[in-house]
Design an enzyme around this catalytic site. Structure first.
Site, PDB file in Angstrom:
ATOM      1  N   ARG A   1       0.618  -1.100  -0.270  1.00  0.00           N
ATOM      2  CA  ARG A   1       0.269   0.474   0.038  1.00  0.00           C
ATOM      3  C   ARG A   1       1.073   1.125  -0.134  1.00  0.00           C
ATOM      4  O   ARG A   1       0.519   2.316   0.311  1.00  0.00           O
ATOM      5  CB  ARG A   1      -0.376  -0.024   1.122  1.00  0.00           C
ATOM      6  CG  ARG A   1      -2.652   0.956   1.369  1.00  0.00           C
ATOM      7  CD  ARG A   1      -3.113   0.662   2.279  1.00  0.00           C
ATOM      8  NE  ARG A   1      -4.279   1.297   1.900  1.00  0.00           N
ATOM      9  CZ  ARG A   1      -5.049   2.091   2.657  1.00  0.00           C
ATOM     10  NH1 ARG A   1      -4.661   2.560   3.619  1.00  0.00           N
ATOM     11  NH2 ARG A   1      -6.283   2.394   2.466  1.00  0.00           N
TER      12      ARG A   1
ATOM     13  N   ASP B   1      -4.764   1.876  13.486  1.00  0.00           N
ATOM     14  CA  ASP B   1      -4.807   1.527  12.388  1.00  0.00           C
ATOM     15  C   ASP B   1      -3.569   0.173  11.438  1.00  0.00           C
ATOM     16  O   ASP B   1      -1.786   1.232  12.810  1.00  0.00           O
ATOM     17  CB  ASP B   1      -5.249   2.090  11.279  1.00  0.00           C
ATOM     18  CG  ASP B   1      -5.612   1.614   9.740  1.00  0.00           C
ATOM     19  OD1 ASP B   1      -6.170  -0.376  10.236  1.00  0.00           O
ATOM     20  OD2 ASP B   1      -6.612   1.683   8.968  1.00  0.00           O
TER      21      ASP B   1
ATOM     22  N   ASP C   1     -12.831  -4.822   6.942  1.00  0.00           N
ATOM     23  CA  ASP C   1     -13.265  -3.980   6.444  1.00  0.00           C
ATOM     24  C   ASP C   1     -14.594  -4.460   5.509  1.00  0.00           C
ATOM     25  O   ASP C   1     -15.002  -3.209   4.468  1.00  0.00           O
ATOM     26  CB  ASP C   1     -12.490  -3.830   5.296  1.00  0.00           C
ATOM     27  CG  ASP C   1     -11.590  -3.242   5.748  1.00  0.00           C
ATOM     28  OD1 ASP C   1     -11.584  -1.946   6.417  1.00  0.00           O
ATOM     29  OD2 ASP C   1      -9.654  -2.378   5.242  1.00  0.00           O
TER      30      ASP C   1
HETATM   31  C1  GLA Z   1      -7.971   0.253   6.363  1.00  0.00           C
HETATM   32  C2  GLA Z   1      -9.135   0.302   7.833  1.00  0.00           C
HETATM   33  C3  GLA Z   1     -10.809   0.816   7.015  1.00  0.00           C
HETATM   34  C4  GLA Z   1     -10.087   2.420   6.613  1.00  0.00           C
HETATM   35  C5  GLA Z   1      -8.169   2.368   6.594  1.00  0.00           C
HETATM   36  C6  GLA Z   1      -8.188   4.197   5.653  1.00  0.00           C
HETATM   37  O1  GLA Z   1      -8.035  -0.433   5.990  1.00  0.00           O
HETATM   38  O2  GLA Z   1      -9.388  -0.718   7.772  1.00  0.00           O
HETATM   39  O3  GLA Z   1     -11.636   1.266   8.089  1.00  0.00           O
HETATM   40  O4  GLA Z   1      -9.552   3.445   7.874  1.00  0.00           O
HETATM   41  O5  GLA Z   1      -7.198   1.487   6.487  1.00  0.00           O
HETATM   42  O6  GLA Z   1      -7.121   4.129   4.793  1.00  0.00           O
END
Ligand code: GLA
Length: 727
Positions: A442, A477, A547
């Site tokens: 990423r 995160d 997610d």
């Molecule tokens: C991750 C989290 C999401 C969001 C994205 C932001 O994937 O799980 O909920 O916060 O990052 O980049």
């Protein structure tokens, strides 16, 4: 007594309300595992060691020592002397030899539970638990190994950890220090583990145990989406309500091994701990190493009992947050509403609309800092982007607060973007191998949190943001796994420590955060649920579960997660349809019901909802307030499963006093030409009368014949029913 030494049999007995665990000191000072299972009268139990059966007499029959070591039920087996099964402990001497022989030296029984330095762990008051310490020594290396067992006196839980101390004159290298090993005899087992992927975490999988080694593992630096630090061995007939279960769960957030091995003599060895692959730890004279904790649960009343034991332990003795039982604010997160495309006005508009519908907190997700307008820059530059958020953070927070809402914010503290000011200044702060391209994921690198100066710098940046405005919540995160494992802070013979030291760095950061900001509501997250584990729950009372916010995909994810973790920990939100991950349309009610079996919140652009949907939001937020106490504190019962059995998905939460319950039911696919059906409830009092939808039933009829579920037209329909005891 919870823990005692039976001098006559030379055994240690550990008793919980319904289980016994027995360890014997055998000839030559080995420690043998005698028994774990239903609580028994342990007088005369030593016969289970089969010491009269050749070649099990090490002191007498030295010529068969290897056979002894390779078949004896070892309490804590070591590499190098003749046990060819998975061992728990491997040490390399400074001369390069890999062998040890741990012999029993003595014991201590202490009230309460000692903390594990720098590590998350369950805790208990002196009146709640008792700890047995068994001291063993390898006399050649002068290593002391202390096996620690804590018995919870009101729960069927025994926790284990291991403390190694180098009392010798030379450094040694620990290559494997698993936290628990359990040898079980002569029975057929099936193995339950949790497996998945990004957006498809923790699906339950159950397979017969075969000869050889079967395991779940992670080498990713997190507990991972793919596998989970949990394993249960169950007898083949085990259901939710019947059968035996031996379960282990690791209180750790990094690499792990959870393994079952069936050997040539049909005995089964279950092991759990930090994965030995790539792990070494140099232990200098006088130093100690602590292995993280494993929680063991035994149930002779099926998986449901196991689940409720884990839930009670984690709620009462792991999660420290003051929010555990407090009504948590219903939040709305802007991620699926806007992704990176927002400014202060968009967020204020969302807050204004949300506040009138009963939502209580706005969470600003990724994209508010540095120059970040996509996922390819600025991680590490934790200063607000004032071009995007005019007036800065305090203006935005104050405007949101004017709507009556609290404010929360997203961070990804463990990361650094190659395109960031932080990386320009400190290129050596990224985990990397000199001369090799750092693997991007990423478009980001991982910060080297094995270095104290990096931990300190990250902490200061985050704390400064939190001090700069009235922030009630943090979403922490972690969006990539670890690769190219090198650190300029560690010499070559210590590089095997990097992954564990990184995890300790994360723990240190979160510990400092919850201490300095005790009122902060912390939610962990890792690309959804890549770090949903008991280690994280020690710092945050809730973790973003996945997610994938589709209500139907969530059934399997939340079922697997709730197998071990309380509903109050499971981050769950209502989002828009078609769902962004799978493109499915589901009724708004169903999305609400599934999210109610978690922390509950919204993740959508509320300004774009129809009037009818807005009315539903009002109803759902009212339902949350009505039921969140019951959902957070109650007992969880799984009634039927869409993914495991192809049946409608249903579960219940029953209050501890059994006066109230909630029944969740999702029919998933509608079928043609069907009548109403009967769903058998669980957890009620058989001789109590209960009211459901204005009708009164007896508890035993509800549990043995079932409640009537109407035939419903339409896929993905759901029901939420309140069950209330009446006189
Ligand atoms: C991750 C989290 C999401 C969001 C994205 C932001 O994937 O799980 O909920 O916060 O990052 O980049």
């Amino acid at each position: 007594m919870a823990v005692f030494y039976d001098e006559q049999q030379r055994i240690f007995v550990l008793n919980t309300p319904d289980t016994s665990y027995v360890i014997a000191i055998v000839d030559d000072g080995y420690l043998g595992h005698v028994y774990y299972g239903k609580k028994v009268d342990t007088s005369g139990i030593r016969y289970l060691m089969r010491e009269d059966e050749p070649p099990y007499v090490p002191g007498v029959n030295r010529r068969e020592k290897n056979s002894f070591l390779d078949m004896f039920p070892m309490e804590y087996p070591e590499t190098g002397m003749g046990d060819y099964r998975e061992t728990a402990f491997c040490v390399r001497s400074s001369a390069g030899h890999r062998a040890s022989e741990l012999k029993y030296e003595g014991y201590e029984i202490v009230p309460g539970k000692p903390a594990l330095e720098g590590l998350p762990a369950t805790w208990g008051k002196e009146e709640d638990c008792t700890t047995l310490k068994l001291f063993c020594r390898d006399s050649l290396l002068n290593l002391q190994v202390c096996l620690m067992y804590t018995v919870f006196e009101k729960l069927d839980v025994i926790t284990r950890s291991v403390l190694v101390e180098n009392q010798g004159q030379e450094s040694v290298y620990l290559e494997k220090v698993l936290s628990a090993c359990l040898d079980l005899h002569d029975r057929d087992y099936e193995m339950i583990s949790l497996a998945g992927s990004w957006a498809r975490e923790r699906h339950i999988q159950r397979t017969p145990l075969q000869y050889g080694r079967q395991n779940a593992a992670s080498f990713r630096g997190t507990s991972s989406h793919q596998e989970h630090p949990f394993m249960a061995l169950v007898t083949p007939e085990t259901t939710q309500e019947t059968g035996e279960v031996y379960a282990m769960n690791f209180v750790y957030s990094g690499n792990f091994l959870a393994q079952a091995e069936k050997n040539q003599f049909d005995s089964v060895r279950m092991t759990m701990g930090i994965h030995p692959e790539g792990f070494t730890w140099k232990l200098e004279p006088g130093e100690q190493f602590t292995a993280p904790e494993v929680v063991m649960v035994y149930s002779d009343a099926g998986l449901g009992r196991m689940t409720r034991t884990f839930h009670d332990l984690y709620r009462n003795n792991l999660i420290r947050s003051p929010y555990l039982y407090k009504e948590r604010p219903i939040l709305i997160n802007n991620w699926e509403a806007t992704y990176f495309d927002f400014d202060e006005q968009k967020l204020i508009d969302i807050a204004r609309e949300a506040s009138v519908l009963g939502i209580e907190m706005l969470v600003m997700d990724d994209g508010w800092f540095g120059k970040r307008s996509y996922d390819d820059s600025s991680l590490g530059d934790w200063q607000v982007n004032e071009e995007k958020l005019k007036g800065g953070l305090s203006y935005l927070v104050e405007e949101v607060k004017k709507t009556g809402m609290k404010f929360g914010i997203w961070f990804e503290p463990e990361m650094i973007s190659p395109a960031s000011e932080l990386f320009q200044k400190h290129p050596d702060w990224a985990i990397q191998i000199p001369g090799r391209e750092i693997t991007q994921s990423r478009a980001q690198y991982v910060l080297d949190l094995s270095r104290q100066e990096v931990v300190d710098a990250v902490y200061e940046m985050i704390a400064a943001v939190l001090h700069s405005a009235d922030i009630s919540y943090v979403k922490w995160d972690m969006n990539r796994h670890l690769t190219t494992l090198g650190s300029s802070g560690l010499p070559g013979d210590r590089l095997g420590e990097l992954m564990h030291r990184f995890t300790l760095g994360v723990y240190q950061l979160q510990e400092r955060l919850v201490r300095e900001f005790p009122d902060l509501l912390l939610e962990n997250c890792s690309s959804g649920g890549s770090r949903f584990d008991p280690g994280m729950l020690y710092y945050s009372p809730q973790i973003w579960c996945s997610d994938d916010t589709d209500a139907i995909e969530r059934l399997a994810i939340q079922e697997g997660t709730a197998l071990i973790y309380p509903l109050s920990c499971i981050g769950a939100h209502v989002s828009v349809c078609p769902n962004h991950t799978v493109g499915r349309n589901t009724p708004f009610e169903t999305r609400g019901h599934v999210a109610l079996a978690g922390t509950f919140g919204y993740e959508l652009d509320i300004t774009k909802l129809s009037d009818e949907e807005k009315e539903l939001v009002k109803e759902q937020t009212a339902l949350y307030h009505k039921y969140q106490g019951l959902i957070a504190k109650g007992d969880y019962y799984r009634l039927s499963s869409w993914t495991q059995e192809g049946k409608p998905d249903s579960w219940m939460v029953v209050s501890k006093n059994k006066e109230k319950a909630l029944l969740f039911y999702v029919q998933v696919l509608a079928r043609a030409n069907v009548k109403s059906s009967f769903l058998r409830l669980q957890g009620l009092l058989p001789d109590r009368r209960y009211e459901i939808d204005g009708k009164v039933y007896s508890g035993d009829v509800l549990m043995h014949a079932g409640i009537r579920i109407p035939a419903m037209q339409g896929d993905f329909r759901s029901l939420l029913m309140e069950v209330k005891a009446v006189e």
